[in-house]
Design a protein around this motif. Structure first.
Motif, short mmCIF file in Angstrom:
data_model
loop_
_atom_site.label_atom_id
_atom_site.label_comp_id
_atom_site.label_asym_id
_atom_site.label_seq_id
_atom_site.Cartn_x
_atom_site.Cartn_y
_atom_site.Cartn_z
N GLU A 65 0.82 -1.22 0.00
CA GLU A 65 0.00 0.00 0.00
C GLU A 65 0.85 1.27 0.00
OE1 GLU A 65 -3.37 -0.01 2.49
OE2 GLU A 65 -3.59 -2.20 2.46
N ILE A 66 0.36 2.29 -0.68
CA ILE A 66 0.89 3.64 -0.55
C ILE A 66 0.46 4.15 0.81
CG2 ILE A 66 0.81 6.00 -1.43
CD1 ILE A 66 0.14 4.75 -4.21
N SER A 67 1.42 4.55 1.64
CA SER A 67 1.14 4.95 3.02
C SER A 67 1.56 6.40 3.22
CB SER A 67 1.90 4.04 3.99
OG SER A 67 1.52 2.69 3.78
N LEU A 68 0.67 7.20 3.81
CA LEU A 68 0.85 8.64 3.90
C LEU A 68 0.87 9.10 5.35
CD1 LEU A 68 -1.64 9.53 1.04
CD2 LEU A 68 0.85 9.69 0.92
N LEU A 69 1.87 9.91 5.69
CA LEU A 69 2.01 10.46 7.03
C LEU A 69 1.22 11.76 7.14
CD1 LEU A 69 3.51 10.47 9.82
CD2 LEU A 69 5.33 11.76 8.68
N VAL A 70 0.48 11.90 8.24
CA VAL A 70 -0.32 13.10 8.47
C VAL A 70 0.34 13.94 9.56
CG1 VAL A 70 -2.57 13.99 9.21
CG2 VAL A 70 -2.44 11.91 7.83
N LEU A 122 -0.17 14.15 -5.37
CA LEU A 122 -0.70 12.87 -4.91
C LEU A 122 -1.09 11.98 -6.07
CD1 LEU A 122 -2.97 14.10 -1.97
CD2 LEU A 122 -0.98 12.58 -1.75
N GLU A 123 -1.63 12.58 -7.13
CA GLU A 123 -2.13 11.80 -8.27
C GLU A 123 -1.01 11.08 -9.00
OE1 GLU A 123 -2.70 15.01 -7.69
OE2 GLU A 123 -4.77 14.86 -6.94
N SER A 124 0.25 11.47 -8.77
CA SER A 124 1.37 10.85 -9.47
C SER A 124 1.90 9.60 -8.77
CB SER A 124 2.52 11.85 -9.61
OG SER A 124 3.14 12.10 -8.34
N LEU A 125 1.40 9.30 -7.57
CA LEU A 125 1.97 8.22 -6.76
C LEU A 125 1.50 6.85 -7.24
CD1 LEU A 125 1.52 9.71 -3.17
CD2 LEU A 125 3.63 9.63 -4.53
N HIS A 126 2.45 5.92 -7.32
CA HIS A 126 2.09 4.53 -7.57
C HIS A 126 3.13 3.62 -6.92
CE1 HIS A 126 4.97 3.83 -11.00
NE2 HIS A 126 4.87 5.13 -11.09
N LEU A 127 2.76 2.36 -6.74
CA LEU A 127 3.61 1.41 -6.02
C LEU A 127 3.93 0.20 -6.87
CD1 LEU A 127 1.96 -1.38 -5.02
CD2 LEU A 127 0.83 0.25 -3.53
N GLU A 128 5.02 -0.46 -6.48
CA GLU A 128 5.35 -1.79 -6.99
C GLU A 128 5.80 -2.63 -5.81
OE1 GLU A 128 8.35 -1.53 -9.99
OE2 GLU A 128 7.02 -0.61 -11.47
N LEU A 129 5.37 -3.89 -5.79
CA LEU A 129 5.86 -4.86 -4.82
C LEU A 129 6.46 -6.03 -5.58
CD1 LEU A 129 6.23 -6.06 -2.00
CD2 LEU A 129 3.91 -7.00 -2.18
N TRP A 130 7.73 -6.30 -5.31
CA TRP A 130 8.45 -7.41 -5.92
C TRP A 130 8.71 -8.47 -4.86
CZ3 TRP A 130 10.16 -7.23 -11.14
CH2 TRP A 130 9.88 -6.02 -11.80
N ILE A 131 8.43 -9.73 -5.18
CA ILE A 131 8.68 -10.84 -4.26
C ILE A 131 9.61 -11.82 -4.95
CG2 ILE A 131 7.65 -12.71 -2.92
CD1 ILE A 131 5.06 -11.12 -2.84
N ASP A 132 10.76 -12.03 -4.34
CA ASP A 132 11.79 -12.92 -4.91
C ASP A 132 12.08 -12.56 -6.37
OD1 ASP A 132 12.05 -14.28 -2.52
OD2 ASP A 132 10.62 -15.85 -3.07
N GLY A 133 12.16 -11.25 -6.63
CA GLY A 133 12.53 -10.77 -7.96
C GLY A 133 11.43 -10.74 -8.98
N LEU A 135 7.51 -9.28 -10.05
CA LEU A 135 6.51 -8.25 -9.74
C LEU A 135 5.21 -8.91 -9.30
CD1 LEU A 135 5.83 -5.22 -9.73
CD2 LEU A 135 5.05 -5.49 -12.10
N ALA A 136 4.79 -8.60 -8.06
CA ALA A 136 3.58 -9.21 -7.51
C ALA A 136 2.40 -8.24 -7.51
CB ALA A 136 3.84 -9.68 -6.08
N GLN A 137 2.66 -6.95 -7.28
CA GLN A 137 1.60 -5.96 -7.21
C GLN A 137 2.06 -4.66 -7.84
OE1 GLN A 137 0.60 -6.24 -2.77
NE2 GLN A 137 -1.43 -6.00 -3.70
N ALA A 138 1.14 -3.96 -8.47
CA ALA A 138 1.40 -2.63 -9.00
C ALA A 138 0.08 -1.88 -9.05
CB ALA A 138 2.03 -2.68 -10.39
N GLY A 139 0.11 -0.62 -8.69
CA GLY A 139 -1.11 0.19 -8.72
C GLY A 139 -0.81 1.57 -8.18
N GLY A 140 -1.78 2.46 -8.29
CA GLY A 140 -1.55 3.82 -7.83
C GLY A 140 -2.82 4.61 -7.68
N VAL A 141 -2.64 5.89 -7.36
CA VAL A 141 -3.76 6.77 -7.05
C VAL A 141 -4.80 6.83 -8.17
CG1 VAL A 141 -4.39 9.16 -6.53
CG2 VAL A 141 -2.43 8.11 -5.39
N PRO A 142 -4.41 6.86 -9.46
CA PRO A 142 -5.44 6.93 -10.50
C PRO A 142 -6.42 5.75 -10.47
CG PRO A 142 -3.31 7.53 -11.41
CD PRO A 142 -3.05 7.01 -10.04
N LEU A 143 -6.01 4.60 -9.92
CA LEU A 143 -6.88 3.43 -9.88
C LEU A 143 -7.72 3.34 -8.61
CD1 LEU A 143 -4.42 0.71 -11.25
CD2 LEU A 143 -6.22 1.91 -12.50
#
Length: 203
Positions: A65-70, A122-133, A135-143
């Protein structure tokens, strides 16, 4: 009390506010209903950690998850977060119409990278999660069904956000079980710019 890292600072969140079912593809992945408003739940400070481990031998699933500090009522920093979930326990609780805390709020259930200053849209943020090399997850604010800018006032309409609290904005499709010895690498981007990256080996 548990801390998160923001540059040279050690910040102590009073709570982590999590947004569930915020990506349509993840809703379909788990065969859930599409919510009519943001699904909001919380993890206590005791859930916060920077170590990825399996809890008491239970089947634990990862959710990147994209995590944001307040701070001062605004988002000031961003990190990669893992919302760990005891999926079997969660499904049993859901079937009985019971709260999710046993599945979501256990010690070590909110894993964070270092937080870095948020100086991009904020709209430009997106993430990637790689597991053992791989790509397992990808997504971002537009979705996202509920955008971060709209989440702040919605959460604040019923709960006070203290300085240092963290909002986890939901997970895209691709969740799965955490296994011992796996290597997880989480990345947060602003468009093509890498903002923060962290690697964990499952304990």
């Amino acid at each position: 009390m548990q801390n998160i890292r923001f540059g040279a600072q050690q910040v102590q969140p009073s709570k982590v506010v999590c947004i569930g079912r915020n990506y349509a593809d993840h809703i379909a992945e788990l065969n859930n209903e599409v919510p009519t408003q943001a699904v909001i739940f919380m993890k206590p400070n005791s859930a916060v950690t920077d170590v990825l481990r399996i809890h008491n031998g239970d089947e634990v699933h990862y959710e990147g998850e994209i995590s944001l500090l307040v701070q001062g009522g605004q988002y000031t920093a961003v990190a990669f977060g893992l919302d760990l979930t005891k999926r079997q326990v969660q499904n049993q609780l859901k079937e009985k119409g019971l709260p999710w805390e046993r599945a979501k709020a256990f010690d070590g259930a909110a894993v964070f990278s270092e937080f870095v200053a948020l100086n991009v849209p904020l709209e430009s943020l997106h993430l990637e999660l790689w597991i053992d090399g791989k790509l397992a997850q990808a997504g971002g604010v537009p979705l996202m069904l509920n955008k971060p800018a709209a989440l702040l006032p919605e959460i604040q309409s019923f709960a006070t956000l203290e300085d240092g609290d963290v909002i986890m904005t939901g997970t895209p499709k691709g969740v799965g079980q955490v296994l011992p010895g796996q290597t997880y690498t989480g990345k947060i981007f602003s468009d093509a710019q890498l903002l923060v990256e962290a690697t964990w080996i499952v304990q």
